[in-house]
Design an enzyme around this catalytic site. Structure first.
Site, short mmCIF file in Angstrom:
data_model
loop_
_atom_site.label_atom_id
_atom_site.label_comp_id
_atom_site.label_asym_id
_atom_site.label_seq_id
_atom_site.Cartn_x
_atom_site.Cartn_y
_atom_site.Cartn_z
N GLY A 26 0.79 -1.23 0.00
CA GLY A 26 0.00 0.00 0.00
C GLY A 26 0.82 1.27 0.00
N ASP A 83 8.28 6.72 -2.56
CA ASP A 83 7.67 5.38 -2.60
C ASP A 83 8.78 4.37 -2.86
OD1 ASP A 83 6.51 2.99 -3.34
OD2 ASP A 83 5.06 3.87 -4.70
N ARG A 84 9.15 3.61 -1.84
CA ARG A 84 10.23 2.62 -1.81
C ARG A 84 11.60 3.29 -1.90
NH1 ARG A 84 9.04 -2.40 -4.74
NH2 ARG A 84 8.19 -3.06 -2.76
N ARG A 103 -4.07 -7.80 -2.84
CA ARG A 103 -3.87 -6.50 -3.46
C ARG A 103 -3.17 -6.62 -4.81
NH1 ARG A 103 -2.01 -2.84 1.76
NH2 ARG A 103 -4.05 -2.83 2.80
#
Length: 227
Positions: free
Chosen positions: A39, A105-106, A163
């Site tokens: 997520g 993100d990451r 997901r």
């Protein structure tokens, strides 16, 4: 450090050295870490809607090796990881020059400590390639700044798989469960020893920060002190 995966508790940890933090007027660098499907992108988008911060997303779509990698990890592991390391280093050079707050993100630390490490342990990357990768990673790591806050999304494998299926990326649909489980184990070991910045651990499978006002409040309260 490791908590049960069914807890709704948000955990805050700070193992960084006790040195004064000059935060007045400073731009913030927030990082979001977590397994595939945990997520991360959704949380980044949510926080960008709430605060004046610029997102930097994982360059998955630009990686010319990624589809080949998922089809044959042994052959393409080194090339794919080198691409991510190069792209992340360039991204860090860009975000280090910004004067406004950013969220990523990451991270580059995950690329090395989770994904490359896993490929080496599973013998999907040769020792020679791994040594070369680590030498480059160590050189890159010495040139970049750690985040002001690391947000770690803890998510059990059953939720991760659901997901992944829902978002329907063709290249991800055949990722082995054993591969995801090994990534999860490495993530838990890594975050337990991470000491570059404060950490907020969020059970992303339990908290609905989009529609549940209590969950939204709890998450924002844990994060806002670093913004």
């Amino acid at each position: 450090m490791t908590q049960p995966h069914d807890t709704r508790q948000i955990i805050e940890v700070d193992r960084t050295p006790e040195t004064p933090r000059d935060v007045a007027g400073k731009r913030r660098y927030i990082a979001v870490a977590g397994n595939i499907g945990a997520g991360k992108s959704s949380l980044v988008e949510f926080l960008c809607q709430r605060y004046d911060i610029e997102p930097y997303f994982e360059p998955n779509e630009e990686n010319p090796y990624l589809e080949d990698f998922y089809a044959d990890m042994n052959q393409w592991s080194f090339a794919s990881q080198i691409y991510f390391l190069t792209a992340k280093f360039k991204l860090h050079l860009d975000l280090d020059q910004t004067t406004h707050s950013v969220i990523q993100d990451r991270t580059i630390w995950e690329d090395a400590e989770i994904f490359a490490e896993n490929l080496y342990r599973k013998k999907l990357m040769s020792e020679r390639d791994y040594r070369t990768y680590r030498q480059l990673y160590e050189a890159v790591r010495s040139q970049i700044q750690p985040p002001d806050l690391m947000i770690y999304l803890r998510c059990p494998i059953r939720a991760v798989k659901k997901r992944i299926k829902l978002r329907g990326r063709e290249m991800e649909k055949n990722i082995p469960t054993a591969y995801l489980k090994q990534l999860d184990r490495l993530y838990e070991g890594w975050i337990a020893n991470y000491n570059l910045s404060p950490v907020v651990i969020i059970p992303s499978h339990e908290l609905d920060y989009v529609t549940d006002l209590v969950d939204c409040h709890d998450i924002l309260t844990a994060i806002e002190k670093y913004l």
